[in-house]
Design a protein around this motif. Structure first.
Motif, PDB file in Angstrom:
ATOM      1  N   ALA A  19     -37.781 -26.064  -5.424  1.00 47.84           N
ATOM      2  CA  ALA A  19     -36.832 -25.937  -4.757  1.00 47.84           C
ATOM      3  C   ALA A  19     -36.050 -27.133  -4.710  1.00 47.84           C
ATOM      4  O   ALA A  19     -34.641 -27.004  -4.249  1.00 47.84           O
ATOM      5  N   ALA A  20     -36.649 -28.381  -4.744  1.00 50.46           N
ATOM      6  CA  ALA A  20     -35.729 -29.525  -4.922  1.00 50.46           C
ATOM      7  C   ALA A  20     -34.686 -29.489  -5.785  1.00 50.46           C
ATOM      8  O   ALA A  20     -33.510 -29.817  -5.678  1.00 50.46           O
ATOM      9  N   LEU A  21     -35.180 -28.974  -6.918  1.00 61.18           N
ATOM     10  CA  LEU A  21     -34.449 -28.837  -8.365  1.00 61.18           C
ATOM     11  C   LEU A  21     -33.294 -27.668  -8.103  1.00 61.18           C
ATOM     12  O   LEU A  21     -32.223 -28.164  -8.534  1.00 61.18           O
ATOM     13  N   LEU A  22     -33.687 -26.758  -7.575  1.00 58.45           N
ATOM     14  CA  LEU A  22     -32.740 -25.591  -7.360  1.00 58.45           C
ATOM     15  C   LEU A  22     -31.541 -26.191  -6.171  1.00 58.45           C
ATOM     16  O   LEU A  22     -30.415 -25.724  -6.489  1.00 58.45           O
ATOM     17  N   ALA A  23     -31.973 -26.857  -5.456  1.00 57.22           N
ATOM     18  CA  ALA A  23     -31.129 -27.274  -4.398  1.00 57.22           C
ATOM     19  C   ALA A  23     -30.066 -28.147  -5.079  1.00 57.22           C
ATOM     20  O   ALA A  23     -28.887 -28.288  -4.408  1.00 57.22           O
ATOM     21  N   ALA A  24     -30.416 -28.860  -6.176  1.00 53.43           N
ATOM     22  CA  ALA A  24     -29.396 -29.708  -6.760  1.00 53.43           C
ATOM     23  C   ALA A  24     -28.531 -29.368  -7.861  1.00 53.43           C
ATOM     24  O   ALA A  24     -27.631 -29.858  -8.344  1.00 53.43           O
ATOM     25  N   ILE A  25     -28.970 -27.851  -8.353  1.00 53.34           N
ATOM     26  CA  ILE A  25     -28.386 -27.247  -9.535  1.00 53.34           C
ATOM     27  C   ILE A  25     -27.272 -26.478  -9.135  1.00 53.34           C
ATOM     28  O   ILE A  25     -27.442 -25.523  -8.265  1.00 53.34           O
TER      29      ILE A  25
END
Lengths: 482, 220
Positions: A19-25
């Motif tokens: 979730a953290a990664l997807l929010a950043a990409i």
């Protein structure tokens, strides 16, 4: 390090990291793939749980025969829904209903939802389960409203308000359970763990526990969509994106049932209290009958299947309310079969709606002629959910009905009437949609049928042959339910 | 225990019930928001008092969250919100003040009767606090069903939630109270932001059945 190696902890850590990664990409094609891979990794962790059910030390997480059934189902459907969502959302992007920014938001919230559902199932503390279910509700509200149309916002708002009231009542029930338990279990986190509550239940204040269960049943019953607390469910299913409808029907309703079951175990362990079963049976039967009758007047295909979900949740609540080894086994099996079938149906409906650009049943017709593969797949899905042999839903419904006949023939008769009424509605709509003159757009479908084929294959396999290992596993879980 | 100690707790809990009643008959939004703020202030005081008498320092965090979030930020945001939605002067048609008050009194009586009948195994002081808390919860629910305006429904929900915090902190040693109050604050923030972004005035802007049918997808 020890914590990272535990599959139970991984089921929480993988989604939250994703979730953290997807929010950043910002690149939506990449993020769709990451979403699928993270869901697959969570599913692998769930499978690893079967062979290696170790948990990190502490009181917060537990794995037992009951929640492992829910966890596996959660991870599997989470994975197939992410796979379906990848092609479905790409199509929505092409038609301009969603923007890339919406997709970034969707993927991040999807993983948060997965993490919170896993946490609610894994945690051993009643209060933490409540927090997880609350955040999962918020996440689904955000996803239901993602199209930003008037109808979608209206549905999201209705879901939000009714869901909030439901979880508020559930919290009050949880506090009352603590008050009933307080004298014998003391304070602190461990006091509210399922094992402590169950083992000390005989010493609880019975009057307080009774009131608590009424609040819990009404609160979590709202989340499960039991009639008369179901008003949010059809709107949320119809107006949200289709992968979310599949998750709502396949997983979130189960989560609410799981919460009720956990408290039912505590209530059963305390002998002085009222029986929880009859209340669940009443709500379940009312849900089956009302939903079956409502099916006839639905004109919107997603709303139609939302009412079908209410009906099946009613059957599940009825089976668990009936209690006993056979009925609990049947309830667990039916829950599994319904989740797989219904999310498969929503995937198929997603294909139909994206071809026809409408959800109105009147504008869809002759699918078996215009799109033979999709049409016959839809016919198979309807046959499965209607409970026709050789599909698994037949086995589980048969078990529910026969265990009901053993305990109370009159109630079983009511259940059978409800099932027959809904069967009629299903065939009526099947006739409109699958056969006759083709209506609406005839563009070919470009999406893959893989996710729903997996679901249907599993349901078919369970209908023909249930491996003895699986059966004994379900029996263990049923025994836990008392 | 000095008799004054539980008396102060009961006084504050009773104040919450009283302020719930005052909310019930407010037909204009600005005073409604102010009364909600006053109720939250009473709650913050109650929680701080509980932190003192239970020797539970973590409850001070809950009291602080209540004070900053529900006494200051939320009421200010709501005042700004009703101005920007231009509904700060509208008078809401409440479903008959008389019947609403009578129902409210019946609900308080019900929650007292229900809680007082539970056995003495539970601490008497706690039991009375829980009876007050249940009253606040039920009055909040009553407010949600008698109002049509989205803002007053949200206030009904928040006062319901005040009742839950009252119950959670009144129950001595309840685990995860702070976490739960944080989770609830997030929920409330969502409600307020939701009203603001989506400009929701009423749940259904019209009583025209045709429009409802269209929304429900009943029309072919």
């Amino acid at each position: 390090m020890n914590m990272l190696l535990s599959p139970a902890a991984d089921m929480l850590l993988i989604p939250i990291a994703a979730a953290a990664l997807l929010a950043a990409i910002p690149f939506y094609r990449l993020s769709a793939w990451i979403n699928v891979l993270a869901s697959l990794a969570t599913f692998v962790a769930a499978l690893a749980l079967l062979v290696w059910p170790t948990v990190p030390t502490g009181h917060l997480i537990q794995v037992d025969d009951l929640n492992i059934v829910f966890l596996l189902l959660n991870a599997l459907i989470g994975f197939t829904a992410s796979l379906f969502g990848k092609s479905y959302l790409a199509h929505e992007l092409e038609t301009g209903r969603l923007l890339p920014a919406h997709l970034r938001f969707y993927h991040a919230v999807y993983q948060i939802l997965m993490c919170m559902m896993n946490l609610a199932l894994l945690t051993s503390v009643a209060g933490l389960m409540w927090v997880a279910i609350e955040i999962a509700t918020l996440a689904t509200v955000l996803m239901v409203g993602i199209y930003r149309t008037h109808e979608a916002l209206e549905a999201a708002w209705k879901y939000f308000i009714l869901g909030s009231v439901g979880i508020a009542l559930a919290l009050f029930g949880t506090i009352l359970v603590y008050l009933a338990a307080q004298a014998s279990v003391g304070a602190g986190l461990a006091a509210m763990s399922w094992s402590t509550l169950t083992s000390h239940a005989a010493h609880f204040d019975p009057a307080m526990l009774n009131i608590a269960f009424v609040f819990l049943l009404l609160g979590y019953g709202t989340k499960a969509g039991l009639v008369p607390l179901h008003a949010w469910l059809p709107d949320a299913h119809a107006e949200g994106p289709t992968p979310v409808s599949a998750i709502l029907s396949g997983l979130l309703l189960n989560l609410a049932i799981y919460a009720i079951l956990r408290f039912k175990i505590v209530l059963t362990a305390s002998h002085a209290t009222i029986a929880a079963g009859p209340m669940m049976m009443t709500l379940g039967l009312v849900s089956v009958l009302v939903a079956a009758l409502m099916l006839y007047r639905r004109r919107d295909i997603k709303r139609f299947f939302a009412y079908s979900s209410i009906e099946h949740i009613g059957i599940i609540a009825f089976a668990f309310g009936l209690g006993g080894p056979l009925a609990n086994f049947a309830g667990l099996l039916h829950m599994t079969m319904h989740s797989l079938t219904k999310s498969g149906i929503f995937f198929t409906v997603g294909h139909i709606v994206s071809i026809k650009h409408t959800q109105k049943i009147a504008h869809i017709g002759g699918l078996t002629i215009s799109h033979p593969r999709l049409g016959w797949l839809f016919v198979a899905c309807i046959a499965a959910i209607a409970g026709l042999p050789p599909f698994g839903v037949f086995t589980s419904e048969f078990l529910v009905v026969s265990s009901a006949f053993m305990q109370n023939p009159l109630l079983a008769a009511v259940l059978v009437i409800g099932l027959l009424i809904s069967l009629g509605a299903l065939f009526l709509r099947l006739n409109d949609i699958a056969f006759g003159e083709p209506k609406g757009s005839l563009t070919p479908n470009k999406m893959s049928y893989f996710p729903e084929l997996v679901h249907l294959a599993l349901v078919l396999a369970a209908g023909i042959f249930i491996p003895s290992q699986l059966a004994s596993w379900f029996q263990h879980a049923a025994k836990l339910l008392g | 225990m000095i008799p004054l100690v539980p008396d102060i707790a009961h006084f504050l809990a009773g104040l919450l019930v009283l302020l719930s009643f005052v909310q019930l008959y407010q037909s204009r939004l600005p005073p409604l928001i102010s009364i909600f703020a006053a109720q939250s202030l009473a709650l913050a005081t109650f929680v701080a008092w509980q932190a003192q008498i239970q020797h539970a320092p973590h409850l001070v965090i809950t009291a602080g969250i209540t004070l900053i979030f529900k006494v200051m930020i939320i009421p200010l945001a709501l005042h700004g919100l009703i101005r920007s939605l231009k509904i700060h002067r509208t008078v809401e048609t409440v479903v008959g003040i008389g019947p609403a008050m009578m129902t409210g009194m019946a609900l308080v009586g019900l929650s007292m009767a229900l809680m007082m009948r539970t056995s003495a195994a539970v601490d008497v002081v706690v039991r009375e606090d829980i009876a007050f808390a249940l009253s606040v919860v039920l009055l909040g629910l009553l407010m949600m069903v008698t109002r049509r305006n989205a803002v007053s429904q949200a206030i009904g929900f928040m006062s319901l939630e005040n009742g839950l915090v009252l119950a959670g902190t009144g129950a001595k040693g309840m685990p995860l109270v702070v976490e739960i109050s944080v989770a609830f604050s997030v929920l409330i923030a969502f409600i307020v932001v939701g009203i603001f972004i989506f400009r929701i005035r009423e749940r259904f802007d019209t009583v025209d059945i045709a429009v409802l049918d269209r929304f429900r997808g009943e029309r072919p």
